[in-house]
Design a protein around this motif. Structure first.
Motif, PDB file in Angstrom:
ATOM      1  N   GLY A  76      -4.845 -11.529 -39.250  1.00 11.28           N
ATOM      2  CA  GLY A  76      -3.636 -11.469 -40.071  1.00 11.28           C
ATOM      3  C   GLY A  76      -2.671 -10.434 -39.510  1.00 11.28           C
ATOM      4  O   GLY A  76      -1.459 -10.665 -39.438  1.00 11.28           O
ATOM      5  N   LEU A  77      -3.217  -9.294 -39.076  1.00 13.47           N
ATOM      6  CA  LEU A  77      -2.354  -8.248 -38.537  1.00 13.47           C
ATOM      7  C   LEU A  77      -1.754  -8.635 -37.193  1.00 13.47           C
ATOM      8  O   LEU A  77      -0.637  -8.224 -36.874  1.00 13.47           O
ATOM      9  CB  LEU A  77      -3.121  -6.930 -38.450  1.00 13.47           C
ATOM     10  CG  LEU A  77      -3.192  -6.241 -39.823  1.00 13.47           C
ATOM     11  CD1 LEU A  77      -4.173  -5.093 -39.820  1.00 13.47           C
ATOM     12  CD2 LEU A  77      -1.811  -5.755 -40.259  1.00 13.47           C
ATOM     13  N   ALA A  78      -2.449  -9.446 -36.394  1.00  6.29           N
ATOM     14  CA  ALA A  78      -1.859  -9.941 -35.140  1.00  6.29           C
ATOM     15  C   ALA A  78      -0.667 -10.846 -35.469  1.00  6.29           C
ATOM     16  O   ALA A  78       0.351 -10.820 -34.777  1.00  6.29           O
ATOM     17  CB  ALA A  78      -2.902 -10.699 -34.327  1.00  6.29           C
ATOM     18  N   THR A 175      -1.701 -14.568 -48.802  1.00  4.99           N
ATOM     19  CA  THR A 175      -3.164 -14.523 -48.673  1.00  4.99           C
ATOM     20  C   THR A 175      -3.879 -14.606 -50.024  1.00  4.99           C
ATOM     21  O   THR A 175      -4.864 -15.324 -50.169  1.00  4.99           O
ATOM     22  CB  THR A 175      -3.578 -13.220 -47.950  1.00  4.99           C
ATOM     23  OG1 THR A 175      -2.971 -13.198 -46.657  1.00  4.99           O
ATOM     24  CG2 THR A 175      -5.086 -13.111 -47.795  1.00  4.99           C
ATOM     25  N   PHE A 176      -3.408 -13.860 -51.031  1.00  8.21           N
ATOM     26  CA  PHE A 176      -4.119 -13.790 -52.310  1.00  8.21           C
ATOM     27  C   PHE A 176      -4.062 -15.098 -53.101  1.00  8.21           C
ATOM     28  O   PHE A 176      -5.002 -15.417 -53.818  1.00  8.21           O
ATOM     29  CB  PHE A 176      -3.553 -12.645 -53.176  1.00  8.21           C
ATOM     30  CG  PHE A 176      -4.341 -11.376 -53.066  1.00  8.21           C
ATOM     31  CD1 PHE A 176      -4.808 -10.929 -51.839  1.00  8.21           C
ATOM     32  CD2 PHE A 176      -4.618 -10.604 -54.193  1.00  8.21           C
ATOM     33  CE1 PHE A 176      -5.537  -9.762 -51.724  1.00  8.21           C
ATOM     34  CE2 PHE A 176      -5.350  -9.431 -54.096  1.00  8.21           C
ATOM     35  CZ  PHE A 176      -5.812  -9.002 -52.864  1.00  8.21           C
ATOM     36  N   ALA A 177      -2.949 -15.807 -52.992  1.00  6.07           N
ATOM     37  CA  ALA A 177      -2.810 -17.041 -53.784  1.00  6.07           C
ATOM     38  C   ALA A 177      -3.400 -18.243 -53.047  1.00  6.07           C
ATOM     39  O   ALA A 177      -3.899 -19.174 -53.677  1.00  6.07           O
ATOM     40  CB  ALA A 177      -1.341 -17.295 -54.096  1.00  6.07           C
ATOM     41  N   HIS A 194      -0.649 -15.718 -43.692  1.00  5.58           N
ATOM     42  CA  HIS A 194      -1.986 -15.569 -44.281  1.00  5.58           C
ATOM     43  C   HIS A 194      -2.900 -14.796 -43.360  1.00  5.58           C
ATOM     44  O   HIS A 194      -2.816 -14.934 -42.138  1.00  5.58           O
ATOM     45  CB  HIS A 194      -2.661 -16.935 -44.484  1.00  5.58           C
ATOM     46  CG  HIS A 194      -2.034 -17.759 -45.546  1.00  5.58           C
ATOM     47  ND1 HIS A 194      -2.442 -17.723 -46.845  1.00  5.58           N
ATOM     48  CD2 HIS A 194      -1.005 -18.637 -45.493  1.00  5.58           C
ATOM     49  CE1 HIS A 194      -1.703 -18.550 -47.561  1.00  5.58           C
ATOM     50  NE2 HIS A 194      -0.824 -19.114 -46.769  1.00  5.58           N
ATOM     51  N   SER A 195      -3.791 -14.044 -43.954  1.00  8.23           N
ATOM     52  CA  SER A 195      -5.003 -13.654 -43.266  1.00  8.23           C
ATOM     53  C   SER A 195      -5.954 -14.811 -43.533  1.00  8.23           C
ATOM     54  O   SER A 195      -6.457 -14.966 -44.649  1.00  8.23           O
ATOM     55  CB  SER A 195      -5.545 -12.346 -43.847  1.00  8.23           C
ATOM     56  OG  SER A 195      -6.861 -12.152 -43.374  1.00  8.23           O
ATOM     57  N   THR A 196      -6.216 -15.643 -42.516  1.00  7.10           N
ATOM     58  CA  THR A 196      -7.127 -16.783 -42.723  1.00  7.10           C
ATOM     59  C   THR A 196      -8.563 -16.299 -42.900  1.00  7.10           C
ATOM     60  O   THR A 196      -9.428 -17.064 -43.335  1.00  7.10           O
ATOM     61  CB  THR A 196      -7.082 -17.782 -41.542  1.00  7.10           C
ATOM     62  OG1 THR A 196      -7.378 -17.084 -40.323  1.00  7.10           O
ATOM     63  CG2 THR A 196      -5.718 -18.432 -41.413  1.00  7.10           C
ATOM     64  N   THR A 197      -8.785 -15.019 -42.566  1.00  7.94           N
ATOM     65  CA  THR A 197     -10.071 -14.357 -42.815  1.00  7.94           C
ATOM     66  C   THR A 197     -10.504 -14.552 -44.271  1.00  7.94           C
ATOM     67  O   THR A 197     -11.698 -14.573 -44.568  1.00  7.94           O
ATOM     68  CB  THR A 197      -9.909 -12.837 -42.570  1.00  7.94           C
ATOM     69  OG1 THR A 197      -9.189 -12.626 -41.362  1.00  7.94           O
ATOM     70  CG2 THR A 197     -11.245 -12.128 -42.512  1.00  7.94           C
ATOM     71  N   LYS A 198      -9.538 -14.683 -45.168  1.00  7.93           N
ATOM     72  CA  LYS A 198      -9.799 -14.699 -46.601  1.00  7.93           C
ATOM     73  C   LYS A 198      -9.985 -16.141 -47.077  1.00  7.93           C
ATOM     74  O   LYS A 198     -10.892 -16.807 -46.614  1.00  7.93           O
ATOM     75  CB  LYS A 198      -8.662 -13.960 -47.323  1.00  7.93           C
ATOM     76  CG  LYS A 198      -8.242 -12.642 -46.625  1.00  7.93           C
ATOM     77  CD  LYS A 198      -9.311 -11.569 -46.609  1.00  7.93           C
ATOM     78  CE  LYS A 198      -9.011 -10.403 -45.657  1.00  7.93           C
ATOM     79  NZ  LYS A 198      -7.717  -9.754 -45.801  1.00  7.93           N
ATOM     80  N   TYR A 199      -9.119 -16.637 -47.984  1.00  6.80           N
ATOM     81  CA  TYR A 199      -9.412 -17.935 -48.598  1.00  6.80           C
ATOM     82  C   TYR A 199      -9.408 -19.120 -47.631  1.00  6.80           C
ATOM     83  O   TYR A 199     -10.204 -20.044 -47.782  1.00  6.80           O
ATOM     84  CB  TYR A 199      -8.431 -18.221 -49.736  1.00  6.80           C
ATOM     85  CG  TYR A 199      -8.714 -17.418 -50.980  1.00  6.80           C
ATOM     86  CD1 TYR A 199      -9.907 -17.607 -51.674  1.00  6.80           C
ATOM     87  CD2 TYR A 199      -7.809 -16.482 -51.443  1.00  6.80           C
ATOM     88  CE1 TYR A 199     -10.186 -16.865 -52.807  1.00  6.80           C
ATOM     89  CE2 TYR A 199      -8.080 -15.734 -52.580  1.00  6.80           C
ATOM     90  CZ  TYR A 199      -9.263 -15.941 -53.267  1.00  6.80           C
ATOM     91  OH  TYR A 199      -9.534 -15.214 -54.382  1.00  6.80           O
TER      92      TYR A 199
HETATM   93  C1  LIG Z   1      -6.813  -8.972 -45.063  1.00  6.01           C
HETATM   94  C2  LIG Z   1      -5.360  -9.033 -45.313  1.00  6.01           C
HETATM   95  C3  LIG Z   1      -4.409  -8.890 -44.282  1.00  6.01           C
HETATM   96  C4  LIG Z   1      -4.822  -8.588 -42.849  1.00  6.01           C
HETATM   97  O1  LIG Z   1      -5.518  -9.629 -42.274  1.00  6.01           O
HETATM   98  P1  LIG Z   1      -6.653  -9.415 -41.141  1.00  6.01           P
HETATM   99  O2  LIG Z   1      -7.126 -10.802 -40.885  1.00  6.01           O
HETATM  100  O3  LIG Z   1      -7.696  -8.515 -41.711  1.00  6.01           O
HETATM  101  O4  LIG Z   1      -5.956  -8.800 -39.968  1.00  6.01           O
HETATM  102  C5  LIG Z   1      -3.083  -8.995 -44.608  1.00  6.01           C
HETATM  103  N1  LIG Z   1      -2.678  -9.206 -45.876  1.00  6.01           N
HETATM  104  C6  LIG Z   1      -3.547  -9.339 -46.883  1.00  6.01           C
HETATM  105  C7  LIG Z   1      -3.040  -9.568 -48.264  1.00  6.01           C
HETATM  106  C8  LIG Z   1      -4.903  -9.250 -46.654  1.00  6.01           C
HETATM  107  O5  LIG Z   1      -5.769  -9.351 -47.680  1.00  6.01           O
END
Ligand SMILES: *Cc1c(COP(=O)(O)O)cnc(C)c1O
Length: 380
Positions: A76-78, A175-177, A194-199
C-alpha cells in the motif's frame, strides 16, 4: 454484471489457443522472447514493465472499483509513494484527514517533506476545515474514511467537489471499507487506493497495494513512474490477491455481520465505555455512513477504562489473535496506543482521541458465537 460475478470472472479469461486454464496462470518469467527485433511479439518485454498475471489482476481490481484503470504495487505504501512521485512536485501541498494510517503520516512527514512537499492535517469531518486549508499550491486532498482506529467518516462527495474547484486531485484510501462497501470514484474522487494486504487479499498472506482511477493521462503517468521506480507486485502475489478477491463479496458480508454483532454486544457491556462502529445508530456519523457506504465493513474500536484494564483484557482473548493489520479471515485485536499507533506522538494521540483504553478489532469470518464468547470471557 454484478460485483460478485465480476470479482470471480474478471481477468480470468481462458486462453483457448494454449491451454484453456480457468484460473489465470502465474507467469514467473522475468523476460519475454520476441520474433521481431523491433517490437515485442506478444506485448511483453520485461516483467517489471508488464506481466500477464499482474495485468490480469489489474483488470479485476479496476472492475471492483468500477474504474477504467488499476495498478498493482508491492505494498500500500509503495502505491502511495508512487502516487506522490508521479503527481507532486517540490513546493506542492497536500490537505489530509488528520486521523490517517500511521504509515501514511510517516511517509508524508518524514519522507515527502524532504522533497519540499508539505501537508496540512485537518479534521475532515468538518468540510469547512478542508475548504479553509486549501492553498493555491494544494495539488492533492488525501482522505481515509472510515479512519483508523476511531472509525471517523468524511463526506467524499462534498470534499471532492471542493478539491475539483481548486484544481486538486482527491485520493481516497478505501482500505477499511473495501470496494464492496464504498466506491469513492462514483462519489467524485479521482483516485481510490488500497492496501490489498487487508480486505482485498483477505487471508493475511500477501503484502500489496493498488490504485484505481478513470483518467487515462494520470494513469499513464502512474504507469511510467511505477516502472521507473520498480514498485510492482510480484506474479505470485498477483495470483494470491486475485484468488483472494474472488471471495471479497462473501467475506465482506460476513465481516460486517460479525462486526455488528460484536459492536452491539460491547455497547451493552458495563465495562465498555464507548464503541466506535459506523453501523451503530449511536455513531455520530451513522447517517453519512448509510448514505456513502453500502455497508459498514468489519472494523470497530472500543474503550475500556484504562491501560491496566485493556492489558488484562487483551491477555485473556483466545480466538482473537493479538496482532497488527486487519481485513483477514481471522479475527484480530490490538491496542492502538501500544501497537499500530505507537509511533504517533502521545500529544498527537491525545488530540485525536486515541486513549490508552482503546482497543481495535478486525472482525474475521468465524462464527459470531465463538467471537462473542471469547470477548465475554476476557471481559469477566
Ligand atoms: C495497511 C494500510 C496501509 C499501508 O499498506 P501496506 O500494504 O501495509 O503498505 C495504508 N492505509 C491503510 C488504511 C492501511 O490499513
Amino acid at each position: 454484471m454484478r460485483f460478485d460475478t465480476r470479482a470471480v470472472h474478471e481477468g480470468e479469461e481462458p486462453d483457448f489457443a494454449k491451454s484453456g486454464d480457468v484460473v489465470m496462470p502465474i507467469h514467473l518469467s522475468s523476460t519475454f522472447a520476441r520474433k521481431d527485433v523491433a517490437k515485442p511479439t506478444a506485448g511483453y518485454e520485461y516483467s517489471r514493465t508488464g506481466n500477464p498475471t499482474r495485468d490480469a489482476l489489474e483488470r479485476k481490481l479496476a472492475s471492483l472499483e468500477g474504474a477504467k484503470h488499476a495498478l498493482a504495487f508491492s505494498s500500500g505504501l509503495a502505491a502511495e509513494t508512487t502516487l506522490a512521485l508521479a503527481l507532486l512536485n517540490k513546493g506542492d501541498h497536500i490537505v489530509a484527514f488528520d486521523d490517517l494510517y500511521g504509515g501514511t503520516r510517516r511517509l508524508f512527514d518524514k519522507v515527502l517533506s524532504r522533497f519540499g512537499i508539505s501537508v496540512s492535517y485537518v479534521d475532515a469531518r468538518d468540510i469547512a476545515r478542508v475548504a479553509g486549508a486549501m492553498r493555491p499550491e494544494t495539488r492533492m486532498v488525501w482522505l481515509e474514511t472510515p479512519t483508523n482506529p476511531l472509525l471517523r467518516l468524511c463526506d467524499i462527495r462534498a470534499i471532492a467537489g471542493i478539491a475539483r474547484k481548486r484544481g486538486a486531485l482527491t485520493v481516497v484510501d478505501n482500505t477499511f471499507a473495501s470496494p464492496f462497501f464504498q466506491q469513492p470514484l462514483a462519489l467524485g474522487a479521482d483516485i481510490a487506493l488500497h492496501s490489498t494486504t487487508k480486505y482485498i487479499n483477505g487471508h493475511s498472506d500477501s503484502v500489496g497495494g493498488c490504485v484505481m482511477l478513470n483518467d487515462a493521462r494520470v494513469h499513464e503517468k502512474l504507469r511510467f513512474h511505477q516502472n521507473a521506480v520498480g514498485a510492482i507486485l510480484s506474479p505470485f502475489d498477483s495470483f494470491l490477491v486475485a484468488r483472494g478477491a474472488k471471495t471479497l463479496a462473501l467475506r465482506m458480508r460476513k465481516h460486517e455481520e460479525n462486526a455488528l454483532a460484536i459492536a452491539r454486544f460491547l455497547e451493552g457491556h458495563r465495562k465498555v465505555r464507548a464503541v466506535h462502529y459506523p453501523g451503530l445508530s449511536s455513531h455520530p456519523q451513522h447517517a453519512l455512513a448509510k448514505r456513502q457506504m453500502s455497508g459498514f465493513s468489519g472494523m470497530l474500536s472500543f474503550e475500556l477504562s484504562g491501560l491496566k484494564e485493556a492489558k488484562a483484557f487483551l491477555s485473556k482473548v483466545r480466538v482473537f489473535a493479538l496482532a497488527e493489520s486487519l481485513g483477514g479471515v481471522e479475527s484480530l485485536i490490538e491496542h492502538p496506543a501500544l501497537m499500530t499507533h505507537a509511533s504517533v506522538p502521545e500529544s498527537e494521540r491525545k488530540k485525536l482521541g486515541i486513549s490508552v483504553g482503546l482497543v481495535r478489532i478486525s472482525a474475521g469470518i468465524e462464527h459470531a458465537d465463538d467471537l462473542l464468547a471469547d470477548l465475554e470471557r476476557a471481559l469477566r
